[in-house]
Write an enzyme that holds these catalytic residues in place. Structure first.
Site, PDB file in Angstrom:
ATOM      1  N   PHE A 139       0.819  -1.230   0.000  1.00  0.00           N
ATOM      2  CA  PHE A 139       0.000   0.000   0.000  1.00  0.00           C
ATOM      3  C   PHE A 139       0.844   1.268   0.000  1.00  0.00           C
ATOM      4  O   PHE A 139       0.321   2.361   0.186  1.00  0.00           O
ATOM      5  CB  PHE A 139      -0.928   0.012   1.230  1.00  0.00           C
ATOM      6  CG  PHE A 139      -1.885  -1.153   1.261  1.00  0.00           C
ATOM      7  CD1 PHE A 139      -3.066  -1.108   0.531  1.00  0.00           C
ATOM      8  CD2 PHE A 139      -1.597  -2.287   1.995  1.00  0.00           C
ATOM      9  CE1 PHE A 139      -3.945  -2.176   0.536  1.00  0.00           C
ATOM     10  CE2 PHE A 139      -2.466  -3.374   2.011  1.00  0.00           C
ATOM     11  CZ  PHE A 139      -3.640  -3.317   1.279  1.00  0.00           C
ATOM     12  N   GLY A 245      -2.937   9.703 -11.758  1.00  0.00           N
ATOM     13  CA  GLY A 245      -2.173   8.908 -12.728  1.00  0.00           C
ATOM     14  C   GLY A 245      -1.278   7.948 -11.978  1.00  0.00           C
ATOM     15  O   GLY A 245      -1.626   7.490 -10.888  1.00  0.00           O
ATOM     16  N   CYS A 248      -0.191   2.876 -10.498  1.00  0.00           N
ATOM     17  CA  CYS A 248      -1.165   2.004  -9.824  1.00  0.00           C
ATOM     18  C   CYS A 248      -2.622   2.312 -10.142  1.00  0.00           C
ATOM     19  O   CYS A 248      -3.320   1.459 -10.686  1.00  0.00           O
ATOM     20  CB  CYS A 248      -0.935   2.064  -8.319  1.00  0.00           C
ATOM     21  SG  CYS A 248       0.605   1.250  -7.851  1.00  0.00           S
TER      22      CYS A 248
HETATM   23  N1  LIG Z   1       4.763   1.606  -7.518  1.00  0.00           N
HETATM   24  C1  LIG Z   1       4.020   1.601  -6.422  1.00  0.00           C
HETATM   25  O1  LIG Z   1       3.973   2.585  -5.671  1.00  0.00           O
HETATM   26  C2  LIG Z   1       3.187   0.392  -6.041  1.00  0.00           C
HETATM   27  C3  LIG Z   1       2.417   0.431  -4.867  1.00  0.00           C
HETATM   28  C4  LIG Z   1       1.670  -0.682  -4.511  1.00  0.00           C
HETATM   29  C5  LIG Z   1       1.693  -1.815  -5.329  1.00  0.00           C
HETATM   30  N2  LIG Z   1       2.435  -1.823  -6.472  1.00  0.00           N
HETATM   31  C6  LIG Z   1       2.451  -3.060  -7.280  1.00  0.00           C
HETATM   32  O2  LIG Z   1       3.719  -3.694  -7.093  1.00  0.00           O
HETATM   33  C7  LIG Z   1       4.140  -4.319  -8.315  1.00  0.00           C
HETATM   34  C8  LIG Z   1       5.494  -3.766  -8.723  1.00  0.00           C
HETATM   35  O3  LIG Z   1       5.344  -2.385  -8.965  1.00  0.00           O
HETATM   36  P1  LIG Z   1       6.609  -1.425  -9.202  1.00  0.00           P
HETATM   37  O4  LIG Z   1       6.068  -0.049  -9.347  1.00  0.00           O
HETATM   38  O5  LIG Z   1       7.650  -1.683  -8.181  1.00  0.00           O
HETATM   39  O6  LIG Z   1       7.105  -1.974 -10.612  1.00  0.00           O
HETATM   40  P2  LIG Z   1       8.422  -1.563 -11.414  1.00  0.00           P
HETATM   41  O7  LIG Z   1       8.065  -1.667 -12.842  1.00  0.00           O
HETATM   42  O8  LIG Z   1       8.980  -0.293 -10.874  1.00  0.00           O
HETATM   43  O9  LIG Z   1       9.445  -2.714 -11.034  1.00  0.00           O
HETATM   44  C9  LIG Z   1       9.292  -4.043 -11.365  1.00  0.00           C
HETATM   45  C10 LIG Z   1      10.661  -4.693 -11.502  1.00  0.00           C
HETATM   46  O10 LIG Z   1      10.492  -6.093 -11.780  1.00  0.00           O
HETATM   47  C11 LIG Z   1      11.524  -6.485 -12.668  1.00  0.00           C
HETATM   48  N3  LIG Z   1      11.134  -7.750 -13.301  1.00  0.00           N
HETATM   49  C12 LIG Z   1      10.234  -7.968 -14.287  1.00  0.00           C
HETATM   50  N4  LIG Z   1      10.145  -9.288 -14.537  1.00  0.00           N
HETATM   51  C13 LIG Z   1      10.984  -9.908 -13.689  1.00  0.00           C
HETATM   52  C14 LIG Z   1      11.341 -11.271 -13.473  1.00  0.00           C
HETATM   53  N5  LIG Z   1      10.758 -12.263 -14.150  1.00  0.00           N
HETATM   54  N6  LIG Z   1      12.261 -11.546 -12.532  1.00  0.00           N
HETATM   55  C15 LIG Z   1      12.858 -10.551 -11.827  1.00  0.00           C
HETATM   56  N7  LIG Z   1      12.559  -9.249 -11.980  1.00  0.00           N
HETATM   57  C16 LIG Z   1      11.638  -8.936 -12.904  1.00  0.00           C
HETATM   58  C17 LIG Z   1      11.658  -5.310 -13.614  1.00  0.00           C
HETATM   59  O11 LIG Z   1      12.913  -5.306 -14.275  1.00  0.00           O
HETATM   60  C18 LIG Z   1      11.500  -4.122 -12.636  1.00  0.00           C
HETATM   61  O12 LIG Z   1      12.746  -3.695 -12.132  1.00  0.00           O
HETATM   62  C19 LIG Z   1       3.021  -4.083  -9.313  1.00  0.00           C
HETATM   63  O13 LIG Z   1       2.123  -5.140  -9.288  1.00  0.00           O
HETATM   64  C20 LIG Z   1       2.336  -2.829  -8.764  1.00  0.00           C
HETATM   65  O14 LIG Z   1       0.978  -2.753  -9.146  1.00  0.00           O
HETATM   66  C21 LIG Z   1       3.180  -0.754  -6.839  1.00  0.00           C
END
Ligand SMILES: NC(=O)c1ccc[n+]([C@@H]2O[C@H](COP(=O)([O-])OP(=O)(O)OC[C@H]3O[C@@H](n4cnc5c(N)ncnc54)[C@H](O)[C@@H]3O)[C@@H](O)[C@H]2O)c1
Length: 403
Positions: A139, A245, A248
């Site tokens: 979150f 935007g 998420c």
């Molecule tokens: N960004 C946020 O603030 C936030 C908040 C809550 C939930 N989320 C959720 O968390 C998840 C990740 O979000 P994020 O913003 O950190 O994403 P991101 O795109 O910033 O990072 C994801 C990372 O995963 C890596 N990756 C992709 N495939 C992979 C694999 N097979 N093995 C290893 N690494 C791999 C990518 O290279 C990247 O560095 C999503 O589901 C998102 O909805 C994000």
């Protein structure tokens, strides 16, 4: 504990650093070599306040790799890989691929799913991999992710077996917040319902902002303050602006709408919130057209303050629309040092001064604190984030009636 984190993006990198700061030995895995290289040197390739410090202070307990082999011996492995929405539906390929890669190197860990996934995913992953699985939705907000991870409002753990619950409790034992322990599906839905509710709240106040603009003396900031002090409503996410935007809310609302539709449930309120959000950009564009000025400086490009994340940025969408409509546009954002490929060369400026110098109108499109303190030149300003004093003669504040 020995803990693995797969996916070192905005969520995974902060999680890894925070867990290391609690004394755990943390192994981060990412497919992106350059990210792994930067983290290995104690340097974050992402802009997230406090992350660099946390990484360098805890580097002795952190190791990063592109190989899943380092996860052998971990008690818990968190999955924080992307779950993008493609054609309005969630794409779970990254999650399934990563989970299978973990299962190939270890059978002993609990796989804890941080990625936002539709209800039923944890159960499917358990069946697919044969691993113990926990749903542990995230979150945190970009821009305050370190603080949010250390001091969350709540921790949600979806589980089936006691061993899954116990290990997750052990990881989060440093947190002073309620822990909701529940089924996988409830945990997964708590995340989506929370994000959907925040989107609705924002779109609601944006519609009230439209109304305020038509009512003599009305101002949405005053209305929102009066509403927000009611504990049943609350003041967070009740700020009118250019719309929501980021990585998420847009993708999660879209995934939830299509997931609900697939079950024959129409989420009408949420669908309206998405539509209202789409109209925000046209609303500002309309204001600019009425002013009959063609040279615009947009302050802020990231989807919100304190981040360099451009994913689904309303500001970036506004800039693209302005270019489409033949406005002469310049942009500045304190966290964006190189222009995204969707923008023509020369649009991104290195300083505010360069950006505002030749324009006729300034649009504040991201809520960076420095914009609120700015000594703006005597030019017309459209404050699309309500960060500056709206009574100044040259300011047109959205959500505020003006003669
Ligand atoms: N960004 C946020 O603030 C936030 C908040 C809550 C939930 N989320 C959720 O968390 C998840 C990740 O979000 P994020 O913003 O950190 O994403 P991101 O795109 O910033 O990072 C994801 C990372 O995963 C890596 N990756 C992709 N495939 C992979 C694999 N097979 N093995 C290893 N690494 C791999 C990518 O290279 C990247 O560095 C999503 O589901 C998102 O909805 C994000």
């Amino acid at each position: 504990m020995k803990i693995g984190v797969v996916g070192l993006g905005y969520v995974g990198s902060v999680l890894a650093a925070v867990l290391a700061s609690q004394g755990h030995e943390v192994f981060g895995v990412d497919v992106d070599k350059s990210k792994v290289h930067a983290f290995s040197q104690g340097r974050s390739p992402l802009f997230e306040p406090g992350l660099d410090e946390l990484l360098s202070e805890n580097l002795s307990r952190l190791s990063f790799s592109t190989s899943y082999d380092v996860l052998r011996g971990c008690e818990v492995v968190f999955l924080a890989v992307p779950t993008p929405t493609v054609n309005s539906e969630i794409n779970l390929n990254y999650v399934f691929d990563a989970a299978q890669s973990v299962a190939k190197v270890t059978r002993e860990c609990v796989l804890a799913i941080k990625s936002t996934v539709i209800p039923g995913t944890a159960r499917r992953l358990k069946k697919l991999t044969g691993l113990k699985v926990a749903s542990n939705p995230e979150f945190t907000r970009e821009g305050s992710a370190v603080k949010d991870t250390l001091f969350p409002d709540r921790v949600v753990i979806g589980y089936e077996e006691k061993a899954e619950l116990d290990l997750l409790h052990k990881v989060w034992s440093f947190v002073r917040a309620p822990i909701i322990q529940t089924t996988y599906e409830n945990a997964e839905l708590i995340k989506y319902a929370s994000n959907a509710f925040l989107a609705v709240k924002l779109s609601f106040i944006n519609e009230i902002a439209n109304l305020c603009e038509k009512i003599p003396t009305a101002d949405v900031d005053v209305v929102a303050r009066g509403m927000g002090l009611d504990k049943r409503i609350g003041s967070e996410y009740l700020k009118a602006g250019l719309g929501w935007g980021g990585s998420c809310l847009p993708k999660d609302t879209s995934a939830l709408l299509s997931f609900a539709s697939s079950l024959g449930v129409e989420l009408k309120v949420l669908r309206a919130a998405v539509e209202t959000n789409r109209e925000r950009i046209e609303h500002v564009l309309c204001l600019l057209k009425k002013l009959q000025k063609k040279s615009v400086c947009v302050l802020g490009l990231a989807f919100k303050q304190n981040t360099d994340d451009l994913r689904e940025s309303q500001s970036l969408k506004l800039v693209a629309r302005l270019i489409e409509e033949d406005f002469k546009v310049r942009v500045y954002d304190p966290a964006i040092k190189s222009a995204p490929s969707v923008l023509p060369a020369g649009v991104l400026c290195a300083s505010i001064k360069d950006c505002v110098e030749e324009c006729e109108v300034i649009v504040i499109a991201t809520e960076w604190e420095e914009f609120s303190k700015l000594e703006l030149p005597e030019k017309l300003v459209i404050d699309a984030r309500r960060v500056i004093e709206p009574t100044r003669h040259n300011v047109r504040a959205i959500g505020r009636w003006q003669e």
